[in-house]
Design a protein around this motif. Structure first.
Motif, PDB file in Angstrom:
ATOM      1  N   HIS A 509       5.391 -21.064  59.082  1.00  0.00           N
ATOM      2  CA  HIS A 509       5.508 -21.992  57.962  1.00  0.00           C
ATOM      3  C   HIS A 509       4.995 -21.407  56.633  1.00  0.00           C
ATOM      4  O   HIS A 509       4.967 -22.120  55.642  1.00  0.00           O
ATOM      5  CB  HIS A 509       4.720 -23.270  58.269  1.00  0.00           C
ATOM      6  N   GLY A 510       4.564 -20.186  56.658  1.00  0.00           N
ATOM      7  CA  GLY A 510       4.035 -19.607  55.426  1.00  0.00           C
ATOM      8  C   GLY A 510       5.127 -19.277  54.418  1.00  0.00           C
ATOM      9  O   GLY A 510       6.299 -19.107  54.759  1.00  0.00           O
ATOM     10  N   ARG A 511       4.706 -19.203  53.171  1.00  0.00           N
ATOM     11  CA  ARG A 511       5.633 -18.908  52.085  1.00  0.00           C
ATOM     12  C   ARG A 511       5.022 -17.837  51.169  1.00  0.00           C
ATOM     13  O   ARG A 511       3.808 -17.769  50.991  1.00  0.00           O
ATOM     14  CB  ARG A 511       5.920 -20.159  51.225  1.00  0.00           C
ATOM     15  N   VAL A 512       5.913 -17.028  50.605  1.00  0.00           N
ATOM     16  CA  VAL A 512       5.509 -16.019  49.626  1.00  0.00           C
ATOM     17  C   VAL A 512       6.333 -16.226  48.365  1.00  0.00           C
ATOM     18  O   VAL A 512       7.559 -16.331  48.427  1.00  0.00           O
ATOM     19  CB  VAL A 512       5.699 -14.583  50.158  1.00  0.00           C
ATOM     20  N   SER A 513       5.659 -16.300  47.229  1.00  0.00           N
ATOM     21  CA  SER A 513       6.331 -16.463  45.931  1.00  0.00           C
ATOM     22  C   SER A 513       6.038 -15.245  45.061  1.00  0.00           C
ATOM     23  O   SER A 513       4.880 -14.869  44.889  1.00  0.00           O
ATOM     24  CB  SER A 513       5.840 -17.729  45.232  1.00  0.00           C
ATOM     25  N   ILE A 514       7.091 -14.614  44.575  1.00  0.00           N
ATOM     26  CA  ILE A 514       6.955 -13.445  43.703  1.00  0.00           C
ATOM     27  C   ILE A 514       7.636 -13.792  42.375  1.00  0.00           C
ATOM     28  O   ILE A 514       8.845 -14.025  42.335  1.00  0.00           O
ATOM     29  CB  ILE A 514       7.610 -12.183  44.306  1.00  0.00           C
ATOM     30  N   GLU A 515       6.875 -13.849  41.319  1.00  0.00           N
ATOM     31  CA  GLU A 515       7.408 -14.174  39.995  1.00  0.00           C
ATOM     32  C   GLU A 515       6.926 -13.133  38.995  1.00  0.00           C
ATOM     33  O   GLU A 515       5.793 -12.651  39.090  1.00  0.00           O
ATOM     34  CB  GLU A 515       6.946 -15.570  39.554  1.00  0.00           C
ATOM     35  N   TRP A 516       7.791 -12.785  38.052  1.00  0.00           N
ATOM     36  CA  TRP A 516       7.416 -11.818  37.023  1.00  0.00           C
ATOM     37  C   TRP A 516       8.043 -12.205  35.689  1.00  0.00           C
ATOM     38  O   TRP A 516       9.030 -12.927  35.633  1.00  0.00           O
ATOM     39  CB  TRP A 516       7.847 -10.403  37.435  1.00  0.00           C
ATOM     40  N   GLN A 517       7.438 -11.716  34.647  1.00  0.00           N
ATOM     41  CA  GLN A 517       7.916 -11.999  33.297  1.00  0.00           C
ATOM     42  C   GLN A 517       7.405 -10.915  32.355  1.00  0.00           C
ATOM     43  O   GLN A 517       6.503 -10.152  32.705  1.00  0.00           O
ATOM     44  CB  GLN A 517       7.423 -13.372  32.823  1.00  0.00           C
ATOM     45  N   VAL A 518       7.985 -10.874  31.173  1.00  0.00           N
ATOM     46  CA  VAL A 518       7.563  -9.925  30.130  1.00  0.00           C
ATOM     47  C   VAL A 518       6.710 -10.689  29.138  1.00  0.00           C
ATOM     48  O   VAL A 518       7.117 -11.736  28.626  1.00  0.00           O
ATOM     49  CB  VAL A 518       8.779  -9.284  29.425  1.00  0.00           C
ATOM     50  N   THR A 519       5.532 -10.189  28.866  1.00  0.00           N
ATOM     51  CA  THR A 519       4.630 -10.813  27.891  1.00  0.00           C
ATOM     52  C   THR A 519       4.497  -9.908  26.682  1.00  0.00           C
ATOM     53  O   THR A 519       4.703  -8.689  26.770  1.00  0.00           O
ATOM     54  CB  THR A 519       3.238 -11.063  28.511  1.00  0.00           C
ATOM     55  N   SER A 520       4.172 -10.502  25.543  1.00  0.00           N
ATOM     56  CA  SER A 520       4.043  -9.730  24.297  1.00  0.00           C
ATOM     57  C   SER A 520       2.770 -10.130  23.572  1.00  0.00           C
ATOM     58  O   SER A 520       2.762 -10.338  22.372  1.00  0.00           O
ATOM     59  CB  SER A 520       5.257  -9.970  23.401  1.00  0.00           C
ATOM     60  N   ALA A 521       1.685 -10.273  24.325  1.00  0.00           N
ATOM     61  CA  ALA A 521       0.408 -10.633  23.694  1.00  0.00           C
ATOM     62  C   ALA A 521      -0.124  -9.502  22.835  1.00  0.00           C
ATOM     63  O   ALA A 521      -0.790  -9.714  21.828  1.00  0.00           O
ATOM     64  CB  ALA A 521      -0.614 -11.000  24.773  1.00  0.00           C
ATOM     65  N   SER A 522       0.189  -8.257  23.213  1.00  0.00           N
ATOM     66  CA  SER A 522      -0.265  -7.094  22.436  1.00  0.00           C
ATOM     67  C   SER A 522       0.896  -6.549  21.620  1.00  0.00           C
ATOM     68  O   SER A 522       1.959  -7.163  21.539  1.00  0.00           O
ATOM     69  CB  SER A 522      -0.824  -6.024  23.377  1.00  0.00           C
ATOM     70  N   ALA A 523       0.662  -5.370  21.035  1.00  0.00           N
ATOM     71  CA  ALA A 523       1.712  -4.776  20.197  1.00  0.00           C
ATOM     72  C   ALA A 523       2.902  -4.309  21.023  1.00  0.00           C
ATOM     73  O   ALA A 523       4.007  -4.187  20.496  1.00  0.00           O
ATOM     74  CB  ALA A 523       1.127  -3.609  19.391  1.00  0.00           C
ATOM     75  N   PHE A 524       2.682  -4.000  22.331  1.00  0.00           N
ATOM     76  CA  PHE A 524       3.747  -3.482  23.188  1.00  0.00           C
ATOM     77  C   PHE A 524       3.999  -4.477  24.322  1.00  0.00           C
ATOM     78  O   PHE A 524       3.060  -5.094  24.837  1.00  0.00           O
ATOM     79  CB  PHE A 524       3.365  -2.119  23.759  1.00  0.00           C
ATOM     80  N   PRO A 525       5.251  -4.613  24.771  1.00  0.00           N
ATOM     81  CA  PRO A 525       5.541  -5.541  25.872  1.00  0.00           C
ATOM     82  C   PRO A 525       4.930  -5.054  27.175  1.00  0.00           C
ATOM     83  O   PRO A 525       4.844  -3.851  27.428  1.00  0.00           O
ATOM     84  CB  PRO A 525       7.075  -5.555  25.926  1.00  0.00           C
ATOM     85  N   ARG A 526       4.532  -6.007  28.022  1.00  0.00           N
ATOM     86  CA  ARG A 526       3.932  -5.691  29.311  1.00  0.00           C
ATOM     87  C   ARG A 526       4.573  -6.550  30.389  1.00  0.00           C
ATOM     88  O   ARG A 526       5.108  -7.625  30.135  1.00  0.00           O
ATOM     89  CB  ARG A 526       2.415  -5.945  29.291  1.00  0.00           C
ATOM     90  N   LEU A 527       4.520  -6.010  31.619  1.00  0.00           N
ATOM     91  CA  LEU A 527       5.033  -6.709  32.785  1.00  0.00           C
ATOM     92  C   LEU A 527       3.889  -7.441  33.464  1.00  0.00           C
ATOM     93  O   LEU A 527       2.831  -6.855  33.747  1.00  0.00           O
ATOM     94  CB  LEU A 527       5.683  -5.714  33.759  1.00  0.00           C
ATOM     95  N   ARG A 528       4.134  -8.726  33.747  1.00  0.00           N
ATOM     96  CA  ARG A 528       3.154  -9.516  34.502  1.00  0.00           C
ATOM     97  C   ARG A 528       3.837 -10.017  35.766  1.00  0.00           C
ATOM     98  O   ARG A 528       4.762 -10.821  35.712  1.00  0.00           O
ATOM     99  CB  ARG A 528       2.626 -10.680  33.674  1.00  0.00           C
ATOM    100  N   LEU A 529       3.375  -9.507  36.945  1.00  0.00           N
ATOM    101  CA  LEU A 529       3.951  -9.859  38.240  1.00  0.00           C
ATOM    102  C   LEU A 529       2.871 -10.553  39.067  1.00  0.00           C
ATOM    103  O   LEU A 529       1.725 -10.074  39.162  1.00  0.00           O
ATOM    104  CB  LEU A 529       4.473  -8.619  38.972  1.00  0.00           C
ATOM    105  N   CYS A 530       3.259 -11.683  39.680  1.00  0.00           N
ATOM    106  CA  CYS A 530       2.303 -12.472  40.471  1.00  0.00           C
ATOM    107  C   CYS A 530       2.839 -12.650  41.885  1.00  0.00           C
ATOM    108  O   CYS A 530       3.947 -13.165  42.090  1.00  0.00           O
ATOM    109  CB  CYS A 530       2.065 -13.819  39.810  1.00  0.00           C
ATOM    110  N   TRP A 531       2.044 -12.174  42.848  1.00  0.00           N
ATOM    111  CA  TRP A 531       2.332 -12.378  44.294  1.00  0.00           C
ATOM    112  C   TRP A 531       1.400 -13.475  44.763  1.00  0.00           C
ATOM    113  O   TRP A 531       0.179 -13.379  44.638  1.00  0.00           O
ATOM    114  CB  TRP A 531       2.088 -11.075  45.045  1.00  0.00           C
ATOM    115  N   GLU A 532       1.972 -14.554  45.335  1.00  0.00           N
ATOM    116  CA  GLU A 532       1.143 -15.685  45.770  1.00  0.00           C
ATOM    117  C   GLU A 532       1.624 -16.154  47.140  1.00  0.00           C
ATOM    118  O   GLU A 532       2.807 -16.424  47.346  1.00  0.00           O
ATOM    119  CB  GLU A 532       1.231 -16.831  44.760  1.00  0.00           C
ATOM    120  N   GLU A 533       0.673 -16.225  48.096  1.00  0.00           N
ATOM    121  CA  GLU A 533       0.971 -16.678  49.457  1.00  0.00           C
ATOM    122  C   GLU A 533       0.467 -18.103  49.630  1.00  0.00           C
ATOM    123  O   GLU A 533      -0.556 -18.497  49.046  1.00  0.00           O
ATOM    124  CB  GLU A 533       0.306 -15.753  50.489  1.00  0.00           C
TER     125      GLU A 533
END
Length: 580
Positions: A509-533
């Motif tokens: 019954h377990g689930r895994v969620s993988i979500e990612w997005q591009v953030t621009s909090a700094s001068a250069f874009p960064r990848l933010r990836l979240c693995w959540e069980e």
């Protein structure tokens, strides 16, 4: 006989000239060929016309808008002048009324001393030149008139309606125009009751001479050509400017009278006494007289017509000039364009092109560029073919060696671990080698230019997506560099392995969620990836750091990333913040 036989042949020859359907179709094709496709000159002429015609139309539209604003301003000026003139007429009537009311307070009049009353009335009338004053009793007898001497026999009032109204209402009354019985002139008057013990005993009638109002109009500085009129309540002229053929007491035309019946103030378009179309504004005084101010309709639209005539001439000149310039320019451009087309054809066939002078600077530059480009392209095409062949050879060799190396590493590991390591360790090593090989396969398909993050996620989680609801991933398409793609592929493999062994993918019954997005909090874009069980067995933090944890931590160096691992009881949460 020869002459007789020759005559019937002429109608047959003439009839053949009409042609059949094929001849008509050929004529149609020849006609179309004369106009299509268009020549350079025709295109240039059309270009000039497309520019000139809309600009001319825009100018006419702008002129029309300005004309509308000018008409509104002219109408506002007419109405403002009419109201100002109305205030002046009201002021003049008020002066006459005030003078009559002051005279009505005279003791001499109440005592019946008519000589003294005449003297006071004479002095009062002198304050308003052109005005005379009369005193009338309830029987309509004229007792005093300032234009006659005391004791003169005065005619009886012929029309007592206004005086009777003043006696009845006990209020001052302003008359319309009427014929004065003493002066014999068309005048208006204000009748003010004189009270004795609260009962009207007399009426003081003070004349409003149209000549005085005519003089007042002439003292105003109206624009030249404006028409001014003062009318009584019966729409009869009291005074006009300029003073023309209209006599005092003449009725206004039906259009004026209809407008006055519709509203006490407004605008009207009618004709003057001379039959000239006019546009005017009118308003009423406090006592119901009407003040009208008008201007000729031709003057109203004259500025617009003048500007439009000039615009029409300028637009016609621009259109003719643009068409002529387009035709002249095309004569030279056509010849040089044909030459450039021939040169471009040779360039497309990678033939040697020589420099030629056309006499047009831009065309000479193009011709020179063609010659230089021809030489450069031939050289670069040869270099590119050689480089492509060499790159493909190296890439094939690299892919072959990577596969052989991974196979060799796997074989060496199997020989080394055989009998010396636990089966789980051997299995984990093989799985990591396969994950690395899968990432290499993706990069190989992309010629090692990079890989899409979605492809990396799908390849890493493919063995665990039997039930689509257990592994969910979402995020935009992001292009990763080869180094980043390999590192993320290994990290996701370790997370999947741990989830299968200890986490959400261990049970049903377990689930895994993988979500990612591009953030621009700094001068250069960064990848933010979240693995959540979630939904798996309760999680406890590790007592010691294993290979998977060390691999995830190494991402901080490989990807310029920050890796956060958390172990809440609901399931592992891993957050990767990496530079792109």
């Amino acid at each position: 006989m020869g002459r007789v036989n020759a005559l019937p042949a002429q109608p047959k020859v003439l009839g053949d000239r009409s042609g059949g359907p094929q001849e008509l179709a050929a004529r149609s094709r020849r006609f179309r060929a004369q106009f299509w496709p268009l020549t350079i000159g025709q295109y240039l002429a059309l270009l000039f016309l497309i520019i000139a015609v809309p600009l001319s139309a825009l100018a006419f539209l702008a002129t029309d808008e300005v004309a509308k604003a000018d008409r509104s301003a002219s109408r506002a000026a007419l109405m403002a002048s009419a109201r100002a003139l109305e205030a002046m007429i009201d002021s003049e009537i008020s002066r006459h009324l005030l003078l009559a009311e002051q005279l009505a307070q005279s003791r001499s009049l109440l005592d019946g001393d008519l000589v003294k009353v005449w003297r006071e009335a004479k002095n009062a009338a002198a304050l308003l030149p052109g005005t005379w004053i009369g005193v009338v009793d309830p029987a309509g007898r004229m007792l005093v008139h300032t234009t006659r001497e005391p004791g003169d026999v005065l005619p009886a009032r012929g029309n007592m309606e206004l005086e009777a109204k003043a006696f009845l209402t006990k209020q001052p009354q302003l008359s319309d125009l009427y014929l004065g019985v003493v002066s014999g002139r068309t005048i208006a008057a204000i009748n003010v009751p004189v009270f004795r013990d609260g009962i009207p005993a007399y009426v003081i009638s003070i004349a409003l001479d149209p000549a005085r109002f005519q003089h007042l109009l002439e003292e105003q500085h109206f624009p030249e050509g404006w028409l001014i009129a003062l009318l009584d309540r019966q729409a009869r002229f009291i005074a006009t400017l300029p003073k023309g053929p209209t006599d005092v007491g003449t009725s206004a035309n039906d259009l004026w009278r209809a407008a006055l019946r519709r509203a006490p103030e407004g605008f009207t378009e009618t004709r003057s006494v001379r039959g000239i179309p006019i546009i005017g504004a009118y308003t009423q005084t406090d006592d119901g007289w009407t003040v009208g101010v008008a201007m000729r309709a031709s003057d109203f639209d004259a500025p617009l017509l003048s500007v439009q005539r000039r615009l029409a001439l300028a637009a016609g000149f621009c259109i003719v000039l643009s068409g002529t310039l387009g035709w002249l320019a095309s004569r030279k451009l056509v010849r040089q364009t044909e030459r450039l087309l021939r040169t471009a054809g040779r360039l497309a066939q990678e033939k040697q092109i020589d420099r030629q002078t056309t006499g047009i600077r831009e065309y000479d530059l193009v011709q020179s560029s063609f010659a230089e480009t021809s030489a450069i392209l031939r050289a670069r095409n040869q270099e590119r073919r050689q480089a492509d062949e060499h790159r493909q050879l190296l890439l094939d060799e690299l892919n072959h060696r990577v596969r052989n190396t991974l196979t060799s590493v796997q074989a060496i590991a199997m020989q080394t671990f055989r009998g010396r390591a636990e089966p789980d360790a051997t299995e984990a090593f093989q799985a990591r080698i396969m994950a690395l090989s899968g990432a290499h396969d993706i990069l190989t398909r992309e010629h090692w230019d990079g890989a899409d993050l979605r492809d990396i996620v799908m390849q890493a989680t493919a063995p665990h997506r039997g039930d689509p609801s257990r592994v969910r991933f979402a995020g935009p398409s992001i292009r990763l560099l080869p180094k980043s793609a390999l590192a993320l592929a290994m990290a996701l493999h370790e997370l999947c392995t741990n989830a299968v062994k200890y986490g959400a993918l261990k049970g049903d019954h377990g689930r895994v969620s993988i979500e990612w997005q591009v953030t621009s909090a700094s001068a250069f874009p960064r990848l933010r990836l979240c693995w959540e069980e979630s939904g798996g067995p309760p999680v406890q933090g590790p007592t010691k750091q294993g290979f998977g944890s060390r691999l995830l931590r190494s991402l901080a160096e490989d990807l310029d990333a920050q890796v956060d691992l958390h172990y809440p009881s609901t399931g592992v949460v891993c957050t990767i913040d990496a530079a792109l």
